[in-house]
Write a protein that holds these residues in place. Sequence first.
Motif, PDB file in Angstrom:
ATOM      1  N   SER A 120       0.835  -1.204   0.000  1.00  0.00           N
ATOM      2  CA  SER A 120       0.000   0.000   0.000  1.00  0.00           C
ATOM      3  C   SER A 120       0.869   1.253   0.000  1.00  0.00           C
ATOM      4  O   SER A 120       0.623   2.192  -0.768  1.00  0.00           O
ATOM      5  N   PHE A 121       1.897   1.266   0.841  1.00  0.00           N
ATOM      6  CA  PHE A 121       2.820   2.408   0.885  1.00  0.00           C
ATOM      7  C   PHE A 121       3.517   2.579  -0.459  1.00  0.00           C
ATOM      8  O   PHE A 121       3.639   3.701  -0.973  1.00  0.00           O
ATOM      9  N   SER A 122       3.968   1.479  -1.050  1.00  0.00           N
ATOM     10  CA  SER A 122       4.648   1.547  -2.352  1.00  0.00           C
ATOM     11  C   SER A 122       3.725   2.085  -3.432  1.00  0.00           C
ATOM     12  O   SER A 122       4.147   2.875  -4.295  1.00  0.00           O
ATOM     13  N   SER A 123       2.454   1.684  -3.395  1.00  0.00           N
ATOM     14  CA  SER A 123       1.493   2.159  -4.384  1.00  0.00           C
ATOM     15  C   SER A 123       1.263   3.664  -4.254  1.00  0.00           C
ATOM     16  O   SER A 123       1.290   4.398  -5.255  1.00  0.00           O
ATOM     17  N   ILE A 124       1.052   4.124  -3.041  1.00  0.00           N
ATOM     18  CA  ILE A 124       0.825   5.559  -2.817  1.00  0.00           C
ATOM     19  C   ILE A 124       2.021   6.368  -3.295  1.00  0.00           C
ATOM     20  O   ILE A 124       1.875   7.379  -3.987  1.00  0.00           O
ATOM     21  N   MET A 125       3.217   5.925  -2.938  1.00  0.00           N
ATOM     22  CA  MET A 125       4.416   6.671  -3.331  1.00  0.00           C
ATOM     23  C   MET A 125       4.658   6.577  -4.829  1.00  0.00           C
ATOM     24  O   MET A 125       5.164   7.520  -5.436  1.00  0.00           O
ATOM     25  N   GLY A 126       4.320   5.441  -5.447  1.00  0.00           N
ATOM     26  CA  GLY A 126       4.467   5.331  -6.892  1.00  0.00           C
ATOM     27  C   GLY A 126       3.607   6.353  -7.620  1.00  0.00           C
ATOM     28  O   GLY A 126       4.079   7.053  -8.531  1.00  0.00           O
ATOM     29  N   TYR A 127       2.338   6.453  -7.224  1.00  0.00           N
ATOM     30  CA  TYR A 127       1.457   7.460  -7.817  1.00  0.00           C
ATOM     31  C   TYR A 127       1.969   8.870  -7.523  1.00  0.00           C
ATOM     32  O   TYR A 127       1.897   9.765  -8.383  1.00  0.00           O
ATOM     33  N   SER A 128       2.477   9.076  -6.313  1.00  0.00           N
ATOM     34  CA  SER A 128       2.960  10.406  -5.931  1.00  0.00           C
ATOM     35  C   SER A 128       4.162  10.823  -6.769  1.00  0.00           C
ATOM     36  O   SER A 128       4.265  11.982  -7.199  1.00  0.00           O
ATOM     37  N   LEU A 129       5.078   9.910  -6.996  1.00  0.00           N
ATOM     38  CA  LEU A 129       6.267  10.222  -7.795  1.00  0.00           C
ATOM     39  C   LEU A 129       5.902  10.493  -9.248  1.00  0.00           C
ATOM     40  O   LEU A 129       6.496  11.373  -9.898  1.00  0.00           O
ATOM     41  N   LEU A 130       4.931   9.754  -9.765  1.00  0.00           N
ATOM     42  CA  LEU A 130       4.464  10.028 -11.130  1.00  0.00           C
ATOM     43  C   LEU A 130       3.828  11.411 -11.213  1.00  0.00           C
ATOM     44  O   LEU A 130       4.038  12.148 -12.186  1.00  0.00           O
TER      45      LEU A 130
END
Length: 208
Positions: A162-172
């Motif tokens: 979940s943390f990885s998903s949130i940060m992935g979207y945030s970095l994009l």
Amino acid sequence: MSLDQYGLYLVAVLIAVLTPGPAVMLGITNSIRHNTMTSMVGALGCVTATGLMGALSAMGLGAMIMASAILFDIIRFAGAAYLIWLGIKMWKASGKVAVNVSTEQAVPHPGYMRTYLRGFIISASNPKAIAFFTALFPMFLDPNAPLMAQFTILDSTFVILSFSSIMGYSLLAARSKDFLLGSARKWFDRVAGSIFVSFGLALAASHR
């Protein structure tokens, strides 16, 4: 829990966390309006609440909450009201700040503690997460193996992904920050605010 069962669990969790929801939208908003560190702090708040709800489900409290219509509705309406309030707040803020993309800070920073608590509240006030854990965990447990170790693995896996998903979207989202903090700032605030309001209305209209 066998490796095959764990593999199926990973697939189920990936589908869940990669589907954009309020936590992902918060991460994107923090990334665009502030910076990656703010997104990370907000994401930590979200996954802290998610991990706690997984633990509650493991202890049987999740099933108790799901069985209580009054308690479920209290959590549901509180979460809906908070999401709608966030959306309205963003709408009111749209276009008020003249943004120069060369400046370091586009809008006043809310502070990391408030950012963390905002993420925590958004995740903690969604009873659907408790329902998800309560329904999902038993499908992948081996009753002949130590349950606590299995719960720890399942819950930790969900939190990490979940943390990885949130940060992935945030970095994009951060890649388009210059554009969204320029002439499109007003529309970003309004679209993001509308999405938060729609999440709140959907949560309020949902049922157990």
